[in-house]
Enzyme design. Structure first.
Site, PDB file in Angstrom:
ATOM      1  N   SER A   1       0.859  -1.189   0.000  1.00 27.27           N
ATOM      2  CA  SER A   1       0.000   0.000   0.000  1.00 27.27           C
ATOM      3  C   SER A   1       0.887   1.229   0.000  1.00 27.27           C
ATOM      4  CB  SER A   1      -0.872   0.022   1.254  1.00 27.27           C
ATOM      5  OG  SER A   1      -1.450   1.304   1.425  1.00 27.27           O
TER       6      SER A   1
ATOM      7  N   TYR B   1      -3.052  -1.639   9.647  1.00 26.57           N
ATOM      8  CA  TYR B   1      -3.005  -1.808   8.185  1.00 26.57           C
ATOM      9  C   TYR B   1      -1.662  -1.346   7.637  1.00 26.57           C
ATOM     10  CZ  TYR B   1      -4.531  -1.401   3.329  1.00 26.57           C
ATOM     11  OH  TYR B   1      -4.643  -1.529   1.967  1.00 26.57           O
TER      12      TYR B   1
HETATM   13  P1  NDP Z   1     -11.518  -6.034  -1.630  1.00 26.33           P
HETATM   14  O1  NDP Z   1     -12.177  -5.990  -0.307  1.00 26.33           O
HETATM   15  O2  NDP Z   1     -12.335  -5.907  -2.865  1.00 26.33           O
HETATM   16  O3  NDP Z   1     -10.631  -7.347  -1.777  1.00 26.33           O
HETATM   17  C1  NDP Z   1     -10.087  -8.043  -0.686  1.00 26.33           C
HETATM   18  C2  NDP Z   1      -9.925  -9.483  -1.102  1.00 26.33           C
HETATM   19  O4  NDP Z   1      -9.270 -10.208  -0.081  1.00 26.33           O
HETATM   20  C3  NDP Z   1     -11.246 -10.163  -1.367  1.00 26.33           C
HETATM   21  O5  NDP Z   1     -11.115 -10.968  -2.521  1.00 26.33           O
HETATM   22  C4  NDP Z   1     -11.455 -11.028  -0.137  1.00 26.33           C
HETATM   23  O6  NDP Z   1     -12.220 -12.182  -0.470  1.00 26.33           O
HETATM   24  C5  NDP Z   1     -10.019 -11.390   0.200  1.00 26.33           C
HETATM   25  N1  NDP Z   1      -9.788 -11.731   1.608  1.00 26.33           N
HETATM   26  C6  NDP Z   1      -9.831 -10.922   2.704  1.00 26.33           C
HETATM   27  N2  NDP Z   1      -9.549 -11.611   3.815  1.00 26.33           N
HETATM   28  C7  NDP Z   1      -9.313 -12.897   3.432  1.00 26.33           C
HETATM   29  C8  NDP Z   1      -8.984 -14.090   4.106  1.00 26.33           C
HETATM   30  N3  NDP Z   1      -8.831 -14.133   5.454  1.00 26.33           N
HETATM   31  N4  NDP Z   1      -8.819 -15.222   3.390  1.00 26.33           N
HETATM   32  C9  NDP Z   1      -8.970 -15.203   2.041  1.00 26.33           C
HETATM   33  N5  NDP Z   1      -9.281 -14.106   1.337  1.00 26.33           N
HETATM   34  C10 NDP Z   1      -9.451 -12.967   2.022  1.00 26.33           C
HETATM   35  O7  NDP Z   1     -10.453  -4.856  -1.573  1.00 26.33           O
HETATM   36  P2  NDP Z   1      -9.225  -4.456  -2.497  1.00 26.33           P
HETATM   37  O8  NDP Z   1      -9.340  -5.071  -3.828  1.00 26.33           O
HETATM   38  O9  NDP Z   1      -9.102  -3.003  -2.374  1.00 26.33           O
HETATM   39  O10 NDP Z   1      -8.001  -5.102  -1.699  1.00 26.33           O
HETATM   40  C11 NDP Z   1      -7.061  -5.967  -2.315  1.00 26.33           C
HETATM   41  C12 NDP Z   1      -5.706  -5.686  -1.701  1.00 26.33           C
HETATM   42  O11 NDP Z   1      -5.317  -4.350  -2.046  1.00 26.33           O
HETATM   43  C13 NDP Z   1      -5.677  -5.758  -0.179  1.00 26.33           C
HETATM   44  O12 NDP Z   1      -4.473  -6.383   0.228  1.00 26.33           O
HETATM   45  C14 NDP Z   1      -5.683  -4.307   0.228  1.00 26.33           C
HETATM   46  O13 NDP Z   1      -5.094  -4.115   1.468  1.00 26.33           O
HETATM   47  C15 NDP Z   1      -4.860  -3.701  -0.894  1.00 26.33           C
HETATM   48  N6  NDP Z   1      -4.991  -2.256  -1.046  1.00 26.33           N
HETATM   49  C16 NDP Z   1      -6.174  -1.671  -1.386  1.00 26.33           C
HETATM   50  C17 NDP Z   1      -6.268  -0.298  -1.522  1.00 26.33           C
HETATM   51  C18 NDP Z   1      -7.527   0.395  -1.916  1.00 26.33           C
HETATM   52  O14 NDP Z   1      -7.553   1.645  -1.941  1.00 26.33           O
HETATM   53  N7  NDP Z   1      -8.591  -0.302  -2.252  1.00 26.33           N
HETATM   54  C19 NDP Z   1      -5.098   0.572  -1.278  1.00 26.33           C
HETATM   55  C20 NDP Z   1      -3.900  -0.137  -0.917  1.00 26.33           C
HETATM   56  C21 NDP Z   1      -3.856  -1.506  -0.816  1.00 26.33           C
HETATM   57  P3  NDP Z   1     -13.333 -12.814   0.544  1.00 26.33           P
HETATM   58  O15 NDP Z   1     -14.087 -11.675   1.116  1.00 26.33           O
HETATM   59  O16 NDP Z   1     -14.151 -13.697  -0.360  1.00 26.33           O
HETATM   60  O17 NDP Z   1     -12.553 -13.592   1.522  1.00 26.33           O
END
Ligand code: NDP
Length: 256
Positions: A146, A159
């Site tokens: 991030s 985070y």
């Molecule tokens: P989403 O919430 O759309 O995606 C998060 C994903 O992680 C989902 O597919 C979810 O699937 C999965 N997930 C979460 N916890 C678990 C778990 N315990 N086991 C398996 N799968 C898990 O958000 P983003 O696409 O934004 O996030 C994706 C990545 O990008 C993350 O690492 C986030 O920290 C990072 N990020 C995002 C930013 C933003 O502005 N959006 C900025 C910086 C970094 P499910 O719910 O089905 O488990």
């Protein structure tokens, strides 16, 4: 560019595993990898989200329900990829959560939950995938950090700490696994319009306007903005790049 140079980006014959690939940034990367020719396994806990993401990925893709905080489920997820596709060349460590609370408001359990989902999971996934990546002979690891690793996040300390850990883990893997021809890099997203940020965007007064004003690109990022960087870091085009942490933030982290 010649046809041979463009061929550097071709992922035909390669297999990818994308954790958190059922939505948001992960699905954006999975779509890019699939479009470049890779066979893609996506994972997430939610089976309905997995199924709908799969529909967007085409016939070479598969999905697996797994919680990346549980070692046995991580191992089963990697094994399912090998069973389905016969190998693993590209690992995208992307699953993650945020609990938006300042350090003095968050409980120890909340701190631990974020570290488990974002950082423990990365260690577990990388470790489980290593034998297959080594066997590939041309392994690639892409981990989602991030831009908060560049300046801290007062309302998301767990985070930010977990994502700082991702960058240091990636640098360590890059050095340790270079002899196996595995390149490991992190991407540092800025403000991206996904489920993760949607609640904050709706609840925090002025956030949307601040993001638009502070982002030189003048907009929120979209999942589609991650297709190109995923293809690049997964492909032979990036073979001499390892241990890097690359902002994908519309310029946010480069301004004050
Ligand atoms: P989403 O919430 O759309 O995606 C998060 C994903 O992680 C989902 O597919 C979810 O699937 C999965 N997930 C979460 N916890 C678990 C778990 N315990 N086991 C398996 N799968 C898990 O958000 P983003 O696409 O934004 O996030 C994706 C990545 O990008 C993350 O690492 C986030 O920290 C990072 N990020 C995002 C930013 C933003 O502005 N959006 C900025 C910086 C970094 P499910 O719910 O089905 O488990």
């Amino acid at each position: 560019m010649t046809g041979a140079e463009l061929g550097l980006f071709d992922l035909t014959g390669r297999t990818a595993l994308v954790t958190g690939g059922n939505g948001g940034i992960g699905l954006g990367m999975a779509k890019g990898l699939a479009a470049a020719g890779a066979k893609v396994m996506i994972s997430g806990r939610n089976e309905a989200k997995n199924a709908s993401a799969l529909a967007a990925l085409g016939p070479r893709a598969a999905a697996m329900a797994a919680d990346v905080t549980v070692p046995a489920e991580v191992e089963a997820m990697v094994q399912a990829t090998l069973d389905r596709f016969g190998g693993l060349d590209i690992l995208v460590i992307n699953a993650g959560i945020n609990i938006r609370k300042a350090a003095h408001e968050a409980s120890f359990e909340e701190w631990r939950a974020v570290l488990a989902a974002n950082l423990d999971s990365a260690f577990l996934t990388a470790k489980a995938a290593y034998p297959a990546l080594k066997a590939s002979g041309r392994g690639k690891v892409i981990a989602t950090g991030s831009m908060t690793t560049l300046f801290g996040a007062p309302f998301a300390p767990a985070y930010s700490a977990s994502k700082g850990g991702i960058v240091q883990l990636v640098r360590s893997l890059a050095a340790a696994w270079a002899p196996d021809n595995i390149q490991c890099n992190a991407i540092l997203p800025g403000w991206i319009d996904t489920d993760l940020t949607r609640a904050a965007r709706a609840q925090v007064p002025g956030l949307n306007e601040r993001v638009l004003a502070r982002t030189p690109a003048g907009r929120w990022g979209a999942p589609e903005d991650f297709a190109g960087i995923a293809i690049f870091l997964a492909s032979s085009a990036s073979d001499f790049i390892t241990g890097a942490a690359i902002p994908v933030d519309g310029g946010y982290s480069s301004t004050i």
